[in-house]
Design a protein around this motif. Structure first.
Motif, PDB file in Angstrom:
ATOM      1  N   ASN A   1       9.549 -19.301   0.644  1.00  0.00           N
ATOM      2  CA  ASN A   1       8.551 -18.886  -0.345  1.00  0.00           C
ATOM      3  C   ASN A   1       7.507 -17.962   0.251  1.00  0.00           C
ATOM      4  OD1 ASN A   1       9.762 -20.375  -2.318  1.00  0.00           O
ATOM      5  ND2 ASN A   1       8.405 -22.151  -2.097  1.00  0.00           N
ATOM      6  N   THR A   2       7.002 -18.345   1.419  1.00  0.00           N
ATOM      7  CA  THR A   2       5.894 -17.591   1.985  1.00  0.00           C
ATOM      8  C   THR A   2       6.304 -16.158   2.325  1.00  0.00           C
ATOM      9  OG1 THR A   2       5.000 -19.631   2.894  1.00  0.00           O
ATOM     10  CG2 THR A   2       4.148 -17.574   3.811  1.00  0.00           C
ATOM     11  N   PHE A   3       7.507 -16.023   2.921  1.00  0.00           N
ATOM     12  CA  PHE A   3       7.940 -14.673   3.308  1.00  0.00           C
ATOM     13  C   PHE A   3       8.919 -14.067   2.315  1.00  0.00           C
ATOM     14  CE2 PHE A   3       6.450 -16.685   7.178  1.00  0.00           C
ATOM     15  CZ  PHE A   3       5.591 -15.714   7.642  1.00  0.00           C
ATOM     16  N   ASP A   4       9.145 -14.812   1.216  1.00  0.00           N
ATOM     17  CA  ASP A   4      10.017 -14.297   0.161  1.00  0.00           C
ATOM     18  C   ASP A   4      11.377 -13.892   0.731  1.00  0.00           C
ATOM     19  OD1 ASP A   4      10.282 -13.857  -2.548  1.00  0.00           O
ATOM     20  OD2 ASP A   4       9.740 -11.747  -2.405  1.00  0.00           O
ATOM     21  N   PHE A   5      11.928 -14.758   1.568  1.00  0.00           N
ATOM     22  CA  PHE A   5      13.254 -14.477   2.146  1.00  0.00           C
ATOM     23  C   PHE A   5      14.339 -14.777   1.118  1.00  0.00           C
ATOM     24  CE2 PHE A   5      11.615 -15.353   6.736  1.00  0.00           C
ATOM     25  CZ  PHE A   5      11.190 -14.030   6.841  1.00  0.00           C
ATOM     26  N   LYS A   6      14.453 -13.889   0.161  1.00  0.00           N
ATOM     27  CA  LYS A   6      15.422 -14.082  -0.920  1.00  0.00           C
ATOM     28  C   LYS A   6      16.203 -12.798  -1.115  1.00  0.00           C
ATOM     29  CE  LYS A   6      12.282 -17.256  -3.191  1.00  0.00           C
ATOM     30  NZ  LYS A   6      11.121 -17.292  -4.104  1.00  0.00           N
TER      31      LYS A   6
ATOM     32  N   ALA B   1      17.878  -9.609  -0.949  1.00  0.00           N
ATOM     33  CA  ALA B   1      18.229  -8.675   0.131  1.00  0.00           C
ATOM     34  C   ALA B   1      17.779  -9.162   1.513  1.00  0.00           C
ATOM     35  CB  ALA B   1      17.627  -7.309  -0.159  1.00  0.00           C
ATOM     36  N   THR B   2      16.681  -9.908   1.544  1.00  0.00           N
ATOM     37  CA  THR B   2      16.161 -10.345   2.840  1.00  0.00           C
ATOM     38  C   THR B   2      16.422 -11.828   3.093  1.00  0.00           C
ATOM     39  OG1 THR B   2      14.038 -10.760   1.821  1.00  0.00           O
ATOM     40  CG2 THR B   2      14.332  -8.621   2.893  1.00  0.00           C
ATOM     41  N   ALA B   3      17.386 -12.377   2.406  1.00  0.00           N
ATOM     42  CA  ALA B   3      17.641 -13.821   2.515  1.00  0.00           C
ATOM     43  C   ALA B   3      17.966 -14.223   3.946  1.00  0.00           C
ATOM     44  CB  ALA B   3      18.775 -14.227   1.581  1.00  0.00           C
ATOM     45  N   LYS B   4      18.517 -13.301   4.698  1.00  0.00           N
ATOM     46  CA  LYS B   4      18.942 -13.660   6.053  1.00  0.00           C
ATOM     47  C   LYS B   4      17.989 -13.188   7.138  1.00  0.00           C
ATOM     48  CE  LYS B   4      23.724 -14.286   4.910  1.00  0.00           C
ATOM     49  NZ  LYS B   4      25.121 -13.855   5.080  1.00  0.00           N
ATOM     50  N   ARG B   5      16.866 -12.601   6.736  1.00  0.00           N
ATOM     51  CA  ARG B   5      15.915 -12.127   7.738  1.00  0.00           C
ATOM     52  C   ARG B   5      15.265 -13.309   8.439  1.00  0.00           C
ATOM     53  NH1 ARG B   5      11.267  -7.715   6.256  1.00  0.00           N
ATOM     54  NH2 ARG B   5      13.009  -6.342   5.834  1.00  0.00           N
ATOM     55  N   THR B   6      15.079 -13.216   9.758  1.00  0.00           N
ATOM     56  CA  THR B   6      14.386 -14.279  10.474  1.00  0.00           C
ATOM     57  C   THR B   6      12.908 -13.929  10.615  1.00  0.00           C
ATOM     58  OG1 THR B   6      14.702 -13.251  12.617  1.00  0.00           O
ATOM     59  CG2 THR B   6      16.448 -14.722  11.856  1.00  0.00           C
ATOM     60  N   ALA B   7      12.129 -14.920  10.988  1.00  0.00           N
ATOM     61  CA  ALA B   7      10.692 -14.708  11.159  1.00  0.00           C
ATOM     62  C   ALA B   7      10.423 -13.649  12.225  1.00  0.00           C
ATOM     63  CB  ALA B   7      10.023 -16.025  11.541  1.00  0.00           C
ATOM     64  N   ASN B   8      11.204 -13.695  13.275  1.00  0.00           N
ATOM     65  CA  ASN B   8      11.048 -12.713  14.344  1.00  0.00           C
ATOM     66  C   ASN B   8      11.203 -11.282  13.853  1.00  0.00           C
ATOM     67  OD1 ASN B   8      10.379 -13.259  16.969  1.00  0.00           O
ATOM     68  ND2 ASN B   8      12.266 -14.453  17.294  1.00  0.00           N
ATOM     69  N   VAL B   9      12.262 -11.068  13.129  1.00  0.00           N
ATOM     70  CA  VAL B   9      12.524  -9.747  12.572  1.00  0.00           C
ATOM     71  C   VAL B   9      11.412  -9.349  11.603  1.00  0.00           C
ATOM     72  CG1 VAL B   9      14.126  -8.418  11.163  1.00  0.00           C
ATOM     73  CG2 VAL B   9      14.999 -10.032  12.871  1.00  0.00           C
ATOM     74  N   GLN B  10      10.981 -10.328  10.796  1.00  0.00           N
ATOM     75  CA  GLN B  10       9.873 -10.060   9.867  1.00  0.00           C
ATOM     76  C   GLN B  10       8.652  -9.546  10.622  1.00  0.00           C
ATOM     77  OE1 GLN B  10       9.878 -10.134   6.575  1.00  0.00           O
ATOM     78  NE2 GLN B  10       7.707  -9.715   6.314  1.00  0.00           N
ATOM     79  N   GLY B  11       8.377 -10.155  11.782  1.00  0.00           N
ATOM     80  CA  GLY B  11       7.253  -9.707  12.606  1.00  0.00           C
ATOM     81  C   GLY B  11       7.384  -8.240  12.954  1.00  0.00           C
ATOM     82  N   GLY B  12       8.603  -7.809  13.298  1.00  0.00           N
ATOM     83  CA  GLY B  12       8.824  -6.404  13.613  1.00  0.00           C
ATOM     84  C   GLY B  12       8.545  -5.496  12.419  1.00  0.00           C
ATOM     85  N   TYR B  13       9.017  -5.903  11.256  1.00  0.00           N
ATOM     86  CA  TYR B  13       8.785  -5.099  10.058  1.00  0.00           C
ATOM     87  C   TYR B  13       7.295  -5.028   9.728  1.00  0.00           C
ATOM     88  CZ  TYR B  13      13.678  -4.393   8.809  1.00  0.00           C
ATOM     89  OH  TYR B  13      14.966  -3.978   8.791  1.00  0.00           O
ATOM     90  N   GLN B  14       6.626  -6.191   9.918  1.00  0.00           N
ATOM     91  CA  GLN B  14       5.168  -6.205   9.676  1.00  0.00           C
ATOM     92  C   GLN B  14       4.471  -5.158  10.554  1.00  0.00           C
ATOM     93  OE1 GLN B  14       4.976  -9.157   6.759  1.00  0.00           O
ATOM     94  NE2 GLN B  14       3.088  -8.496   7.738  1.00  0.00           N
ATOM     95  N   ALA B  15       4.873  -5.128  11.836  1.00  0.00           N
ATOM     96  CA  ALA B  15       4.256  -4.175  12.758  1.00  0.00           C
ATOM     97  C   ALA B  15       4.538  -2.737  12.317  1.00  0.00           C
ATOM     98  CB  ALA B  15       4.764  -4.413  14.175  1.00  0.00           C
ATOM     99  N   ALA B  16       5.753  -2.506  11.840  1.00  0.00           N
ATOM    100  CA  ALA B  16       6.091  -1.168  11.367  1.00  0.00           C
ATOM    101  C   ALA B  16       5.193  -0.745  10.208  1.00  0.00           C
ATOM    102  CB  ALA B  16       7.559  -1.127  10.943  1.00  0.00           C
ATOM    103  N   GLY B  17       4.843  -1.745   9.386  1.00  0.00           N
ATOM    104  CA  GLY B  17       3.990  -1.452   8.224  1.00  0.00           C
ATOM    105  C   GLY B  17       2.663  -0.814   8.624  1.00  0.00           C
TER     106      GLY B  17
END
Lengths: 473, 473, 473
Positions: free
Chosen positions: B377-382, B384-400
């Motif tokens: 829920n918090t990271f909306d891993f649903k 297209a991004t259902a398989k994204r891990t928290a680590n990868v999310q961190g990378g995308y956040q930094a890219a933002g």
């Protein structure tokens, strides 16, 4: 020549007697409704209500607080634009509203919420909102009279204003079954004509004697913007506060938000267009930007569409700004109506426009747009009016406008007559718009000009007038 | 030498044409969503919704109103600190926001809420909040330009700013699937670099000519504190307004509340440390106390823990206060960026910090802390991004963060170029920070210095400067 | 003669060390509660909660925000009435509250919300409200000391004030099982006696030396009215914020709304009655109008009836206004208590009145009025107090008053002793009520009096004192 403005007997007497009357009448008539009574839990069981969140309190409380801010800070600070009437603006606004909401709970209670079984009025959050609404009508009227009446007169104005409002509202909303969630007719049109008519009756031919005080200074315009902005921001809450739960409140917010945004742009446009070099006038920005909210008072809960709301706000801003430019001077010279805050431009014209927009939108309502249930819910086509069509509703809506105007003018004439009696300690023509008439100021000894122990015009250093004046240095 | 600042044609033209364009585009594209449409009752039945209280309106309306106050009173009054630019601060803030929210509803609508079935944008309360957010980016940018641009330029700035914002937001939130509930990146970082780059392009080497006006007086600092406090108090609503229902909104409030409290203490500490005798500086108190809210914009809905929020706020306050002391003069002299309100210290640095904090917190997220469903829920891993891990999310956040900075700088350079054209009626270097350029002031005849019938510098008594000046007597 | 008011070491040290201590203690003790934790969805399933709207957040958030406004804008601006202490009023209020809420979360957490299983304090929206409440007690105390203490002293005052508050609250609410939703006893009575006792200990016999600064000017009274009105408008939220869901919150709002309205009328009446010509005094309007809210703090959630609320507000306004007239000078001369804001009149007396009203109302409670369940819910007659009768509850309520007074006086004496140490950089008697002691002001060179390039007392034109002074011209 100098009038007696001593209110040491009259103001305390009025405040005391009327407050005690309120206590007695509340004791006889007013009780908690089932949602604010300690028996609410029992009521929940009986009505099969599953959660406290279904208490109307949670549907309306945050809107109520926003309306409350509009009444006390919004109206109060909007009127601080005069350079020397800040206390009177904020203070008498406070007094009017504090008395008015009590009397409104009674008057509106008798007409709308009276329980004939036990002869009691049952109050809850919706009553508090309606009382605030009712007071808004009186505060609008006070806007026309700002600086020219005594606090005792404001109390009389409120007593009769609330009374007239409640009857007017009863006729429009209950008898004619008109919808007016944000009160374009019931609040703004009525309030404005009530105030303008009183101002006409109290016409002061020598008001030019205090003309020096009837204007703003730099910082007073900033104080007034506090009022403007709190009115502007919370107007969506005003127009949605007593709308239907669910889509009714939701839609009223969207429509009002959009109408207000559009009236800001048209106000800036016209204000700039009217002046040499295109310079903007704070009077317009402080007032006409709000016209969209007034004009959206009736139709806010209807399916007027988002672009419809923009059109209404756009037109309201234009009309209102032109009003400040052309009509206010005309009315003062020709019609002898001295309108301190320009309520004709902010409330009367946009209010009537709002009534007309409401009538047209209602007449054009159809089941294809609203859905069957939506149409019934929005216009409350139930019981006595179950068979009314949208077209007919449009006609009734239009009739509501005239009732509101009539109540304002006839009521204003009567109350104006009462307020003209020479017993109310109103200020002399040369002392209007002047706080010192009714407010205590520290005497010279304690005053800050006596930094060196004595007050002297020349010993203190000065500040450049450009900082606070609006004059060109 | 004197520039033409006549806006009598340009401002009304821009306001009128753009407002009419809004009406037309709203007519073509914008409709009520299912929660604000009169068919909501039918929708409730279809979706088996049992109560009106489930309408998103009741989850978000009070947060929306708080955000609305931040935009109009918060930003508006924060900028009144200049001694002679109150009207421009509050007034042009009003104009920018009123136009910007309309254009934002369209731009954000096309990118996020476009219904390809009927080619319509359906709006509800969440859209109003997002429109207010979008406008915040432009108001931040205006903070760097305060006093140096004409109202027409503010409109151009807003038109392009909202456009860039919507694209930037689409890339960050939709394409990169980054979480940024309170907009550390999307709003603050973008808005600040957008404004700073424009300010760089519009660099005025002779701005010292109006240096006398580029400072505060006693009462203007108090007006500015109204803005500061309303921003500070309502920032928890800002960061939680579009967070997930339930724990998401709840946690965002707690985190923001704590971060803000900590940044007050670190601001007071550094402000005192920097000055002789430890005297506090109002510029710091007005601005750096808010840095905690900016820096908590991304991570507010994450499980950053209460003490994590305190640390973020503590650091943000320190960085921001030092920024005012060291960086603002450095940037003006060396980088030729004239930043009237110091948005680099309040929005750029804390915004980037917020992005970094968000990236780290996201990367460190784990199922043991969030729970399985909580993490989804918090990271909306649903989807297209259902398989994204928290680590990868961190990378995308930094890219933002980099996307936001890039959009700010490139967009600002383009818009700066447009605003540099000599057609916008901006003020001369000697007339910056001066309300009289664009605002009507009563002429001398009606002015209050003419108490005795004529305006004269010496006949009126004066007040001691220590009451309003900040000089030592 | 001149005191050392250098706070360059002490203030940063206190702010830094205490903030870092907060971070460490929060790290050890504070976590999200189940409603703000990402595991909330799991919790919903376990507890069979069907909707996010049942999260306590949606019951209390809009009340919380109103309370937050009262703490930061309400208290802050109420204290700007002094002509030359605006920064100290708003700024130190900000500092006290920002530190106090953190310390309160810990102190109240240990006493009320400590989970002995994992040794953690779990916080949610109710804790934030309670922290704001706790801080209110310290801000009331600061009102007595306004202008006479250093910012370091305000921090010490807050550290001990919050500590005492939490213990006092624990005894009254938990041990005695007293109901005090709006804190007539716990907040107002305690806070007032705490501040008054400290003021007594810090008595300054030569305070007359700064008497010239201990008064208002025209615009400072308007700033103070911003504080008054935001306190007045949001007081219903204050008294209902932590009341029971449903009818409890609903009724607390109605009662407080009515009490406040009545105290406005009685304040205007008495204020006018006391002065020559019946002129109103802004000190009364700014303060005594709020007495109704204070006096309704305990009984607001009880079935006191609407007219009961009016009576309480009516009496509170009278008592408070007379207090400003008679008691404040008496206390200063005879009891040597210098009470800058008159908190004895606004908080001490109405607070005690509120405690008494609460005790009487509780003692008179009956099942016939409240219903069986209503009585149990309202007074929380569960578990240890399941067999307590209304009569007995009345006795405990009365005992609560004395506990609050005792804690205020004893705690104030201790803290006053600490604050009397000559290490706190407090201002000299001649420099009290003066912002320049602790706040940076631009030096002359950059000052606006140097419009023509040099600062000179005579070369700048002046403005008439009647615009800002309260003196008669």
């Amino acid at each position: 020549m100098t009038k007696n403005t001593n209110i040491r007997i009259s103001l305390p007497a009025v405040c005391f007697v009327w407050q005690i009357a309120m206590i007695i009448l509340f004791g006889i008539f007013i009780r908690y409704d089932e949602e604010s009574d300690a028996n609410w839990v029992k009521h929940m069981e009986e009505k099969n209500i599953s959660s406290h969140i279904e208490n109307d309190f949670y549907y309306r409380y945050s809107s109520f607080q926003d309306v409350h801010v509009m009444i006390f800070v919004g109206f109060g600070f909007l009127m601080t634009f005069l350079k020397r009437y800040h206390f009177g603006a904020v203070g008498f606004n406070f007094l009017i509203a504090a008395f008015g909401i009590q009397w409104a709970l009674l008057m509106q209670g008798w007409f709308h919420y009276f329980d004939t079984e036990d002869w009691k009025i049952k109050i809850g959050i919706e009553n508090l909102i309606n009382a605030d609404f009712c007071v808004a009508g009186c505060l609008i009227a006070y806007g026309a009279l700002l600086g020219k009446v005594s606090p005792v007169q404001t109390m009389v104005l409120t007593l009769f204003g609330v009374t007239l409002f409640a009857v007017d509202e009863y006729i429009i909303l209950e008898l004619l079954h008109v919808r007016d969630a944000g009160g374009s007719m019931v609040i703004h049109t009525f309030g404005a004509y009530y105030g303008l008519t009183i101002s006409r009756v109290l016409y002061r031919p020598n008001l030019f004697q205090s003309k020096r005080l009837q204007q703003s200074v730099y910082h007073s315009d900033v104080f007034a913007m506090i009022g403007t902005l709190f009115l502007w921001m919370f107007w969506p809450s005003f127009n949605s506060a007593i709308a239907d739960h669910g889509d009714g409140q939701h839609r009223a917010v969207i429509n009002t938000y959009l109408a207000l945004a559009a009236s800001v742009l048209s106000t800036f446009a016209i204000s700039s267009l009217l002046q040499k070099h295109g310079k903007l006038d704070m009077i317009h920005i402080q007032n006409a930007t709000l016209a969209g909210g007034v004009a959206m008072g009736t139709a806010s809960e209807f399916m007027i569409t988002p672009y419809g709301s923009l059109i209404v706000g756009f037109c309201a801003g234009i009309i209102s700004t032109f009003g400040y430019w052309f009509l206010t001077p005309f009315m003062e010279k020709t019609l002898k109506i001295q309108d301190t805050c320009g309520i004709h431009n902010l409330h009367a014209m946009p209010g009537v426009l709002g009534g007309v927009v409401g009538a047209i939108t209602a007449a054009a309502a159809s089941e294809s747009v609203y859905g069957r249930e939506g149409l019934i819910n929005t216009f409350d086509f139930k019981e006595a009016t179950a068979k009314r069509t949208a077209n007919v509703q449009g006609g009734y809506q239009a009739a509501g406008i005239f009732v509101a105007i009539a109540f304002g003018i006839v009521g204003g004439a009567l109350v104006g007559g009462i307020l003209k009696l020479p017993i109310w300690a109103d200020p002399a023509d040369a002392n209007c718009f002047e706080d010192e008439v009714y407010w205590e100021f520290p005497d010279d000894e304690g005053d800050h000009t006596s930094v060196n122990g004595h007050s002297n015009a020349n010993h203190v250093r000065s500040m450049p007038p450009e900082l606070f004046d609006q004059s060109n240095p």
